[in-house]
Structure formats: C-alpha cells, structure tokens
Write an enzyme that holds these catalytic residues in place. Structure first.
Site, PDB file in Angstrom:
ATOM      1  N   ALA A 125      -8.972  -4.586  13.720  1.00 20.45           N
ATOM      2  CA  ALA A 125      -9.324  -5.902  13.184  1.00 20.45           C
ATOM      3  C   ALA A 125     -10.812  -6.165  13.322  1.00 20.45           C
ATOM      4  O   ALA A 125     -11.464  -6.663  12.393  1.00 20.45           O
ATOM      5  CB  ALA A 125      -8.515  -6.984  13.889  1.00 20.45           C
ATOM      6  N   GLU A 160       1.392  -2.393   8.491  1.00 21.89           N
ATOM      7  CA  GLU A 160       1.479  -3.404   9.542  1.00 21.89           C
ATOM      8  C   GLU A 160       1.658  -2.735  10.907  1.00 21.89           C
ATOM      9  O   GLU A 160       2.415  -1.765  11.047  1.00 21.89           O
ATOM     10  CB  GLU A 160       2.684  -4.321   9.265  1.00 21.89           C
ATOM     11  CG  GLU A 160       2.717  -5.576  10.094  1.00 21.89           C
ATOM     12  CD  GLU A 160       1.785  -6.651   9.565  1.00 21.89           C
ATOM     13  OE1 GLU A 160       1.568  -7.644  10.278  1.00 21.89           O
ATOM     14  OE2 GLU A 160       1.293  -6.510   8.432  1.00 21.89           O
ATOM     15  N   ASP A 161       0.948  -3.274  11.904  1.00 15.49           N
ATOM     16  CA  ASP A 161       1.162  -2.911  13.309  1.00 15.49           C
ATOM     17  C   ASP A 161       1.108  -1.406  13.536  1.00 15.49           C
ATOM     18  O   ASP A 161       1.995  -0.812  14.168  1.00 15.49           O
ATOM     19  CB  ASP A 161       2.497  -3.481  13.805  1.00 15.49           C
ATOM     20  CG  ASP A 161       2.469  -5.006  13.913  1.00 15.49           C
ATOM     21  OD1 ASP A 161       1.379  -5.584  13.749  1.00 15.49           O
ATOM     22  OD2 ASP A 161       3.522  -5.604  14.153  1.00 15.49           O
ATOM     23  N   LYS A 193       7.601 -10.752   8.665  1.00 14.80           N
ATOM     24  CA  LYS A 193       6.512 -10.658   7.681  1.00 14.80           C
ATOM     25  C   LYS A 193       7.079 -10.764   6.268  1.00 14.80           C
ATOM     26  O   LYS A 193       6.491 -11.409   5.392  1.00 14.80           O
ATOM     27  CB  LYS A 193       5.774  -9.330   7.861  1.00 14.80           C
ATOM     28  CG  LYS A 193       4.477  -9.190   7.053  1.00 14.80           C
ATOM     29  CD  LYS A 193       3.412 -10.155   7.551  1.00 14.80           C
ATOM     30  CE  LYS A 193       2.090  -9.962   6.827  1.00 14.80           C
ATOM     31  NZ  LYS A 193       1.315  -8.814   7.330  1.00 14.80           N
ATOM     32  N   ALA A 242     -13.431  -3.839  19.446  1.00 16.35           N
ATOM     33  CA  ALA A 242     -13.807  -2.806  18.479  1.00 16.35           C
ATOM     34  C   ALA A 242     -12.572  -2.080  17.955  1.00 16.35           C
ATOM     35  O   ALA A 242     -12.632  -0.894  17.633  1.00 16.35           O
ATOM     36  CB  ALA A 242     -14.785  -1.816  19.115  1.00 16.35           C
ATOM     37  N   GLY A 243     -11.468  -2.814  17.870  1.00 13.79           N
ATOM     38  CA  GLY A 243     -10.258  -2.251  17.294  1.00 13.79           C
ATOM     39  C   GLY A 243     -10.255  -2.371  15.787  1.00 13.79           C
ATOM     40  O   GLY A 243     -11.280  -2.686  15.164  1.00 13.79           O
ATOM     41  N   TYR A 301      24.742  -1.743 -15.046  1.00 16.25           N
ATOM     42  CA  TYR A 301      24.805  -0.343 -14.653  1.00 16.25           C
ATOM     43  C   TYR A 301      25.196   0.499 -15.866  1.00 16.25           C
ATOM     44  O   TYR A 301      24.623   0.341 -16.929  1.00 16.25           O
ATOM     45  CB  TYR A 301      25.758  -0.178 -13.460  1.00 16.25           C
ATOM     46  CG  TYR A 301      25.580   1.132 -12.759  1.00 16.25           C
ATOM     47  CD1 TYR A 301      24.324   1.524 -12.288  1.00 16.25           C
ATOM     48  CD2 TYR A 301      26.652   1.993 -12.561  1.00 16.25           C
ATOM     49  CE1 TYR A 301      24.145   2.735 -11.653  1.00 16.25           C
ATOM     50  CE2 TYR A 301      26.488   3.214 -11.910  1.00 16.25           C
ATOM     51  CZ  TYR A 301      25.229   3.577 -11.467  1.00 16.25           C
ATOM     52  OH  TYR A 301      25.051   4.782 -10.837  1.00 16.25           O
ATOM     53  N   ASN A 323      -3.559 -15.360   9.279  1.00 18.42           N
ATOM     54  CA  ASN A 323      -3.490 -14.414   8.161  1.00 18.42           C
ATOM     55  C   ASN A 323      -2.630 -14.898   7.003  1.00 18.42           C
ATOM     56  O   ASN A 323      -2.754 -14.405   5.878  1.00 18.42           O
ATOM     57  CB  ASN A 323      -2.966 -13.064   8.645  1.00 18.42           C
ATOM     58  CG  ASN A 323      -4.017 -12.275   9.410  1.00 18.42           C
ATOM     59  OD1 ASN A 323      -5.019 -12.839   9.850  1.00 18.42           O
ATOM     60  ND2 ASN A 323      -3.789 -10.994   9.592  1.00 18.42           N
TER      61      ASN A 323
END
Length: 760
Positions: free
Chosen positions: A201, A139-140, A97, A198-199, A42, A322
């Site tokens: 993903a 994400e999400d 994650k 059809a989202g 520091y 994934n």
C-alpha cells in the site's frame, strides 16, 4: 458499542452460518418457469449465443454476464490484520468484498480462493480462469509477491486487473492529499513528505503521489529497519525506487522536522507528539494504520490545532476508505469493456473524488452525518462513503479516461443515459436503509417497546442498542418472564424493564390515571375504574411515558391486531393539532428507490378531503428524507371519473392542483401506469408524473392499500418499514402483528428519526 466481545463473536458466527451460509448467492436473471424458458436458457437455445461468440469474441459481453462479473481473488497470504491464514480461512473476507461490490456499484462477484503460495503457479491459475470474468480484483496478497503478480496479470490478460490493497488506498489518499494541499495553500511540487511504511500500500500510494506532482527528492520513506537508503543491501526492487542518498542518514524523528506531510501505513502510535510539533505549518497527517492510527486523532488536534488529519477509521473525520474507489473504478472499467485499469483511469478516479469533496453537499448527506452544513475544509477533504453521487462521478470519469487512453472497447455515446443506468444498478434499497440507520445513530433516542415478553422484541432491542440507534431501550412486561427469556436465549442486552403491574409503579399509574387519562377521557364515557384497568396495560402505559416526556418514542403491535394496538396510542397521545384523522404509510425499499404507500392501516374509506390530507402528510414525511415527493393518486381507472371511486380520486387531484400548484401529484392512475413512466408517457403524455417518477402512492381506500402491501410483504423479496403513523402528536408507531426482527429494527429506527425531526 460492542461491550461483550464473546457475545459479538457468537453473533458474528451465527450471522455467517444461518441458512443460506455465507453472504452471497447466485440468482437467475431470466425467466425459467416454463419448458420453453428452459429450452432457451440451455439446450437447444443456448447454442445460438455460443455460435455468435465463437464468430466474434466481443459478443460474449452481449450474451453473458461477463461484463458485470468480477473475480475477487486471493491466496490468503495477507488477510486483514490476521496475516497468512491461508486460502480457505480468507473466504469470509472475500465474500465481504463481494458484498461491497454489489451494494455500492451493482457488480456481481465470484470470490476465488487459490491455495497456492508460488507466484508463478498462482499467475497461471488466474490466467486459466480469466475468460469467465470482466475484471479481476486481487486481494490480501503479501508483498513483494503482490507486485509481480499484478504486473504480470495486467500485462498478460486483456481485462481490468487491480490489486486493491495497493491502489485503493493510493487513490483515496491521493484525492485527500490534493484537497489538503489546496486547503492550506501550498504547492504540491514544493512539499516535503515523510512516509512511514514500505509495504504494498505504501509503495503504491507514494507512486501515486509522485504522479500527482510530489517530487521524488522531497520524499523520505521508512520501513521497520529505518530510512530506505542507497547504502542498504536488503532492499527489494520496489523499495529501491524510493531509496535516497541523504547523509547523514536521519531517523524518523529527525526526518519529520519541518515536513509538510506525514503518511502513515505502518503501526499505531509511532508518531509522537514531539514529532508532530516539529512539523511545518499546517501539517498534513494521514495516519492510516488500523485500528490504531500512528497518532490518536484527539491527541493530534490538541497538539497541533492547525493540523489536517485523515485516518482509516470511520469515527474520525476524513476516513480513507477504499469503498470510495474500487466499486466505481471497476464499474467504469467494465462498462466500457476496458482491457486494463491503467494509470490514467486511476488518476481520473483521484481527481473525480477530490472534485466531489469541493461541491455543495446534498442535504441527505448532512442528515446522515448529523451535520448542518458539511463543506470543504479541514474535516471534509474527501467525500463521505454514503454520498450517492460517487457512482455517477467516479465511474464516468474512469470510463472516459479509458476511452481517452485507448483501452476502451465499448465507448459510451450518451453520458446522461449512462448516469441513469448507474443509479439503476446500485442496489438503492440497501443504501437507503443504511442511510436511515446512519442518521438515527447521530442522535439515538429512548424508545419504549410495549411487547417486552417476546423474544423477537428483545433480540431487536439488543441489535438497536448495540448499533447505537436506541440510547435507552425500555421494555414493558413482567420482569421475571423477561429476564427468564433473556437467560434462556443467552441474549446480551442492556435495557430497562418496567412492569406496570409492579407495586413500585402503582404510584406512577395513579398519577397517570388521576391527572391525565381520566380527565381527558371522562366525557367520552371512560370511568375511573376503566382508566385504572387501562393504565395497567403495556400499551396505555408505554404511550403515557411518551406523552409525559419520559421517553422519546413508543413501539407496539407485535402481539395484538393493528386496530387494538392503535387505540391506546390514539386515546393517550392522540392526533397532532392540525390533523383530522391519522393514517398509516408503508415504506418499500426497492431497486428503483424507496416507495411510500398510504393509507395502508387506518381510514377504511377516506373522503376526497381525507385523501388530500393523507397525500400532504405523506409528502411531509418524504421531504424529511430529502426526497422530492412525486404523488400518484391510484384508482382502478386511468383519468376516468365514471365510478364513485375514480370520481373521488379525481376530485382530490383537482383540489391539490388548485391549492398546491407546486406539488407533483397526478391521477387517477392504475398502479402499473403510475410505476412505469414510459408506459404513462405513451398513453398520457400530459401527466405531471411523466418526467417525475412517482414515489408516493395514495390508495383510494384502506382495503386496496392494505391488500397491496400485505401481498408484497408476503412475497418476502422487498424490505419494508412501517406502518409509519402519520399525524400523531408524538412519535408512536404500530407494527404489523408478528413482524420479523428486521421489520421491528427498521420501524424502531424510523421512530428514532421521527423523534429527531420533532425536536429540531
């Protein structure tokens, strides 16, 4: 394996809440023990790197953690199958994650939950904090907002940004698609594809498939309202990309007739057996809805034996997971300081993953999945998550694509050195433990635990059984006390309780006593009375269960000293026929890989011949894990025989060099030289361990080995397994007294593998 959901819920909550709460923490990477260290960390020392970065912004990668730091960011609007649960409730998932990033690729992560549903405000918030990070994993986040958020951030930031919900599945399934099409001998530009869902993903996956060669006119995509058709007025921009002009407008069961590929990113059970029957020859079905696929795997292969199928589940072949992609994609992007994750980099990941599945599979992977010879085919079109080669294939491919496409700001000059750095980063210690556990699950065994009246033993048994590592746990002790302990601690555990003192076990005691133990030991001074007393002890009784084939392995040692616990194992089970003396070996799971230390438990002052036998027994165990043994014979001197100890070690090395010329072994060596091949090369370049990093360390006597192990164990920052007994006739292992639950689970897991190896 989880039979009691409420108990599992309670354990999950305890897992996340135990101190320290959560699953990740910040750890210093520099020394901080002195005032000088703090003045460098520091004020005033920290001003110097600040000035360097102010002069040139790229210096931030040199002087800070930015280059290995990713933000996992969400607003909690589409969390798992839980939906829009909000930013705060999404935090455990984001921490999870972060954990995957760390253990698979060595990337540090800050999870950031932003309480903002407005896309514009969300974008501005992320942009404001972006200078902290080397990359951003979105994400999400629900569709369609996710598309615009990612598009804007990729355009307006100069660091890699990827929405993994979109692209992760696209990359992994894209690799699977390439290999499935290759296997059935079709051409990608000729296949007919039906996509249900059809989202975010599904849109991203289908865009990737088009980039790989699937023709847009050969794709029919469905959402919950039916085919994406040009006559519909409810389609957003992303869905319009895949709308068609087909007339009449087919329903799903009509569209799928003679289709080559079905991609499911929707709901379970929507693909019926009749639909599957109507598909073309060698149909390719990726049923990726979780936890219930669009069609059950077992039903699908029964209806169409010629099917090639992938799912999102780990209990079926070809899991589209994934974790095969995102840790390594960000790893490659960070390492070249990429300004973006572009299509070239994503496609490079696709091809790298697909290519790896066509290569011979290391024996280590075969062992983990209990297969004799995994090879490219219907049930193996994408690599397994536990394949250690992924980081050295996918990350370099992504890094090279970044360089070739002009978005890399820190090009890699030496790819061999880069691969070595990747392996050093990946947190090998936890990956090795997962490999051991996964291998044990392939063929769980019946294990006897002699110290059944201990909470730590019972809790370990619960974990081992729930994890599918031990098929039938047997605990020895007073039945009433064991049941009371289970009830008092609210344990949900399935086990078999055996009390050698109970009347119904007396006949078994008599059988063991008269027919076996006394007959074996009467010429060693054991009287009939002594035999009776011993057979009513847990250790002797448990050892005899394994000796007589009533169990596969026995674990003891929690309540008594090692020597007292070992004696019954030797008296009843004894040494293997070719073994003169048994020995003990500890396994340390470290960042540089597993290290094997012997003898740490049994022989006080081994002779030269006994040291050689210990080294050979240790190398045999190490080979069983598909690891090449590199043995360092330790001493307090380097290549000097002017003391009794070093002379003994020198004689051992000479013997092994002569009798086993192909064995990588050298000494006598001090531990610091044995652990550091660069230090070794600078002083003793002739050593066999200069190019083969040592992983087995043989100590000249029990005192030095045991003290070293206990010292390391006391520090508490290295996971351990052991002591692993070397040279026993059957699987019998003695833990350290008062071992932790984690240590008990680890040793029992290894005992299962020991039993597996002996029965092969």
């Amino acid at each position: 394996m989880i039979k009691n959901i409420s108990k599992f819920r309670e354990e999950s909550l305890n897992y996340h809440s135990q101190f320290p709460s959560g699953k990740i923490q910040i750890t210093p990477t520099k020394k901080y023990s002195s005032q000088r260290d703090l003045s460098l960390a520091y004020s005033p020392g920290v001003a110097e790197p600040c000035k360097e970065i102010a002069r040139s912004s790229q210096e931030v990668y040199k002087y800070t953690s930015k280059g290995n730091l990713v933000a996992v960011i969400t607003n909690g609007s589409a969390v798992l199958g839980l939906g829009d649960i909000g930013a705060l409730a999404s935090k455990p998932v984001m921490e999870g994650k972060a954990l995957l990033f760390k253990i698979f690729s060595g990337i540090d992560v800050f999870d950031i939950e932003i309480d903002e549903s407005d896309p514009e405000k969300f974008i501005e918030t992320v942009k404001a904090i972006a200078p902290t990070f080397g990359g951003i994993n979105l994400e999400d986040i629900k569709a369609p907002e996710a598309f615009e958020i990612e598009r804007r951030l990729k355009k307006e930031l100069s660091i890699p940004v990827m929405h993994d919900d979109q692209h992760g599945t696209a990359i992994i399934s894209g690799a699977a698609l390439l290999n499935a099409i290759t296997y059935v001998g079709k051409k990608i530009h000729e296949i007919k594809m039906v996509v249900n869902g059809a989202g975010a993903a599904a849109i991203s996956c289908t865009r990737t498939y088009k980039q790989l060669g699937v023709k847009p006119e050969n794709i029919l995509m469905f959402d919950s309202k039916g085919l994406l058709h040009s006559s519909r007025t409810d389609l957003n921009k992303e869905k319009k990309e895949f709308s068609v002009n087909t007339y009449p407008v087919p329903k799903l069961d009509q569209a799928i007739e003679n289709a080559d590929v079905f991609i499911g990113l929707s709901i379970g059970g929507i693909l019926t057996p009749n639909m599957l029957k109507s598909m073309g020859k060698n149909p390719i079905v990726f049923a990726m809805a979780n936890p219930d696929p669009e069609i059950d795997y077992n039903l699908a292969i029964q209806v169409r034996p010629d099917i090639i199928m992938a799912t999102g589940r780990s209990d079926y072949p070809n899991q589209v997971n994934n974790v095969l992609g995102f840790p390594y994609i960000f790893r490659g992007a960070l390492d070249v300081h990429a300004s973006v994750i572009n299509d070239e980099m994503k496609l490079a990941a696709v091809h790298a993953i697909a290519s790896l599945a066509k290569e011979p599979v290391p024996e280590q992977v075969n062992i983990v999945y209990n297969k004799k010879n995994i090879s490219f085919g219907k049930e193996y079109i994408i690599p397994k998550p536990f394949d250690n080669r992924l980081i050295t294939r996918v990350a370099p491919a992504v890094a090279k694509a970044a360089m070739d496409s002009g978005v890399a700001r820190n090009p890699i000059l030496d790819w061999k050195i880069y691969q070595e750095k990747l392996l050093d980063r990946m947190g090998y210690e936890s990956k090795m433990l997962r490999m051991i556990q996964n291998r044990a699950r392939t063929n769980p065994k019946k294990v006897v635990f002699c110290n059944g009246e201990e909470y730590d033993i019972l809790k370990s048994v619960q974990i081992l059984h729930e994890e599918g590592i031990v098929s039938v746990p047997v605990v020895l002790g007073n039945e009433d006390r064991i049941k009371r302990l289970i009830n008092e601690n609210n344990l949900d555990v399935e086990l078999e309780i055996v009390d050698p003192e109970k009347e119904e076990n007396r006949e078994k005691v008599r059988k063991f006593l008269l027919q076996i133990l006394w007959e074996r030991r009467n010429r060693k001074g054991l009287t009939l009375y002594d035999s009776k007393i011993r057979m009513r002890t847990n250790d002797h009784f448990g050892a005899m269960m394994v000796d007589q084939g009533e169990a596969d392995a026995v674990i003891t040692g929690y309540s008594r000293s090692f020597s007292l616990s070992l004696r019954p194992m030797l008296e009843v089970i004894g040494r293997a026929d070719s073994v003169h003396k048994t020995a003990g070996m500890m396994i340390l799971l470290t960042k540089r890989g597993p290290l094997f230390l012997a003898d740490t438990a049994v022989i006080p002052d081994p002779t030269s011949e006994e040291l050689a036998r210990i080294a050979l027994m240790a190398s045999h165990v190490v080979k069983a894990f598909d690891i090449e043994p590199h043995i360092a014979m330790l001493s307090f001197q380097n290549f000097s025989s002017n003391s009794k100890t070093s002379s003994k070690v020198s004689q051992t090395v000479a013997f092994l060099h002569k009798k086993y010329p192909n064995l990588i072994v050298d000494g006598e060596l001090q531990p610091d030289f044995a652990l550091n091949e660069f230090l070794l090369a600078s002083k003793f370049p002739f050593s066999k361990l200069v190019k083969k990093r040592a992983n087995i360390f043989i100590f000249p006597n029990l005192e030095s080995g045991n003290l070293t192990y206990k010292f390391i164990r006391g520090l508490g920052n290295v996971q351990t397994i052991g002591p692993v007994m070397l040279g026993m006739r059957k699987p019998a292992h003695v833990m350290q007294m008062q071992s932790s639950i984690e240590e008990i689970v680890n040793l029992a897991t290894l005992s299962v593998i020991d039993a597996q190896i002996r029965k092969n």
